[in-house]
Design a protein around this motif. Structure first.
Motif, PDB file in Angstrom:
ATOM      1  N   GLU A 275      23.560  -6.275  56.302  1.00 54.94           N
ATOM      2  CA  GLU A 275      23.374  -6.034  54.904  1.00 54.94           C
ATOM      3  C   GLU A 275      23.716  -4.455  54.760  1.00 54.94           C
ATOM      4  O   GLU A 275      24.191  -4.052  53.752  1.00 54.94           O
ATOM      5  N   ARG A 276      23.514  -3.563  55.925  1.00 57.00           N
ATOM      6  CA  ARG A 276      23.796  -2.192  55.794  1.00 57.00           C
ATOM      7  C   ARG A 276      25.354  -1.972  55.660  1.00 57.00           C
ATOM      8  O   ARG A 276      25.657  -1.265  54.998  1.00 57.00           O
ATOM      9  N   TYR A 277      26.038  -2.929  56.303  1.00 59.53           N
ATOM     10  CA  TYR A 277      27.447  -2.870  56.186  1.00 59.53           C
ATOM     11  C   TYR A 277      27.988  -3.151  54.918  1.00 59.53           C
ATOM     12  O   TYR A 277      28.849  -2.395  54.292  1.00 59.53           O
ATOM     13  N   ARG A 278      27.203  -4.361  54.216  1.00 57.18           N
ATOM     14  CA  ARG A 278      27.671  -4.834  52.858  1.00 57.18           C
ATOM     15  C   ARG A 278      27.633  -3.490  52.050  1.00 57.18           C
ATOM     16  O   ARG A 278      28.341  -3.439  51.171  1.00 57.18           O
ATOM     17  N   GLN A 279      26.344  -3.000  52.070  1.00 59.27           N
ATOM     18  CA  GLN A 279      26.210  -1.932  51.077  1.00 59.27           C
ATOM     19  C   GLN A 279      26.745  -0.552  51.427  1.00 59.27           C
ATOM     20  O   GLN A 279      27.443   0.078  50.491  1.00 59.27           O
ATOM     21  N   ALA A 280      27.435  -0.360  52.678  1.00 63.43           N
ATOM     22  CA  ALA A 280      28.169   0.867  53.023  1.00 63.43           C
ATOM     23  C   ALA A 280      29.714   0.513  52.386  1.00 63.43           C
ATOM     24  O   ALA A 280      30.337   1.458  52.097  1.00 63.43           O
TER      25      ALA A 280
END
Length: 401
Positions: A275-280
């Motif tokens: 999820e952090r990767y998607r947001q980044a």
């Protein structure tokens, strides 16, 4: 008179337990090699081993030369005495494995779960189906199974009945054992938190072997740990000790599935990492596939993607800080990073995780700790679950019931 009989019975059970445990964990061994470590006399060893051989629990396993005397007979636990089943109830699927009594894997069955919050009866159905599959595949009758251990992603409240509290699955006080019994499972069933079963497997057969004070961690979609103190798993008052994933690393930080904020799991669990990767990536098209394939793709992208490298660098920092907390709290001699995501991350990021742990931990306890990867791979939870009925056999010296 009854007290005396009880004392003699307890002593016999203790002697059987000591010899069986030594043979299971360190065998094959001779009678002479059993005497010293267990503290039992040669006559007691000979008497107890004779009984175990008569019952079929122990068999001879060849000869070994002795210094200046007759060759000594080696002994081991009889692989054919019975079978055990280990079940890993993961957050995306269920793995059922069948073993003989020396933990040789004989058959495996995998069943996906219908969704992230499956109903307990759906999980019970898949366990029953997996059990039938592995028994049929190996040609083993259920009457030859000593017991089935089940590792679950939540707190296990031991009692009658055993209750499973698994908030990530949406479960509260689920009597999964009663459900299995209602579906016709008659073999003894044992339950434990999945991180703790992984911990027992690594302590018996893997990277934790030989340590007295250790923390075995499980990093998957969620995060947990088994804390080992003086060779025993520490469980706490209600068996919830080891919820490492729900220790706070960022006050008031990201929302966690447990309902709190800033938990380690909300930053370094596989679901949170992705999820952090998607947001980044600021809304760029999400990668396809399950969590394992998507995390593998993120790790593969790191050399050519600054965004992937940044997300993984932050993940190493979070895991390192979390490990530093374990070091400062428990002063272990060994920390083992396990779970499918822990292994994937550790193979690429272990030096960075160690560096972050060193930066956040007290210097002296950090210097006494090694940080290593799990040795048993992605089957460790199921292997550890299968040791639950074996642990009962070794503890009592008798078939579980």
């Amino acid at each position: 008179m009854e007290s005396k009989r009880s004392t003699v019975r307890d002593l016999r059970r203790h002697n059987r337990s000591a010899l069986l445990s030594k043979l299971f964990l360190d065998g094959p061994l001779s009678r002479h090699e059993l005497s010293g470590p267990t503290g039992l006399s040669a006559a007691t060893v000979s008497n107890v081993i004779g009984g175990l051989i008569d019952e079929g629990l122990v068999v001879e396993a060849g000869m070994v030369d002795s210094d200046g005397g007759r060759p000594r007979v080696l002994l081991r636990v009889n692989p054919a005495y019975g079978h055990v089943v280990g079940v890993d109830v993961g957050e995306t699927g269920i793995k059922v494995e069948l073993f003989d009594l020396t933990m040789t894997r004989l058959a495996t069955a995998d069943h996906p779960l219908p969704g992230p919050r499956p109903e307990p009866d759906a999980v019970a159905d898949r366990i029953v189906a997996g059990l039938a599959e592995v028994l049929k595949s190996a040609g083993v009758d259920a009457s030859d199974v000593l017991g089935m251990g089940i590792g679950v992603p939540g707190t296990v409240e031991q009692g009658s009945p055993v209750l499973v509290h698994a908030p990530t699955l949406g479960w509260d006080s689920v009597a999964l054992g009663k459900m299995l019994a209602s579906e016709g499972v008659t073999i003894p069933v044992f339950f434990e938190n999945g991180a703790k079963t992984l911990g027992q497997a690594e302590m018996w057969f893997g990277a934790g072997r030989g340590a007295r004070y250790a923390v075995i961690t499980l990093v998957g979609s969620g995060i947990g740990a088994a804390v080992i103190t003086d060779g025993q798993i520490y469980r706490g008052v209600t068996s919830s000790a080891g919820e490492w994933g729900h220790t706070t690393v960022v006050y008031g930080g990201r929302a966690c599935r447990c309902g709190s904020r800033g938990c380690l799991e909300a930053y370094a669990g596989a679901e949170a990492i992705l999820e952090r990767y998607r947001q980044a990536r600021r809304g760029r098209r999400d990668q396809q596939g399950d969590e394992q394939s998507r995390l593998a793709a993120l790790l593969a992208a790191a050399p050519r993607s600054a965004v992937a490298e940044q997300v993984l660098a932050e993940t190493a920092e979070y895991l390192g800080a979390g490990i530093a907390n374990l070091i400062n709290l428990f002063n272990p001699e060994r920390i083992v990073l396990g779970g499918w995501a822990g292994l994937a991350l550790g193979e690429q990021l272990l030096p960075a995780i160690r560096k972050a742990a060193e930066a956040h931990a007290l210097a002296h306890p950090y210097g006494q700790t090694t940080i290593e990867l799990c040795e048993l791979g992605q089957d460790a939870v199921a292997v550890g679950a299968a040791t639950l009925p074996i642990g009962e056999l070794l503890r009592t010296g008798a078939r579980p019931h």
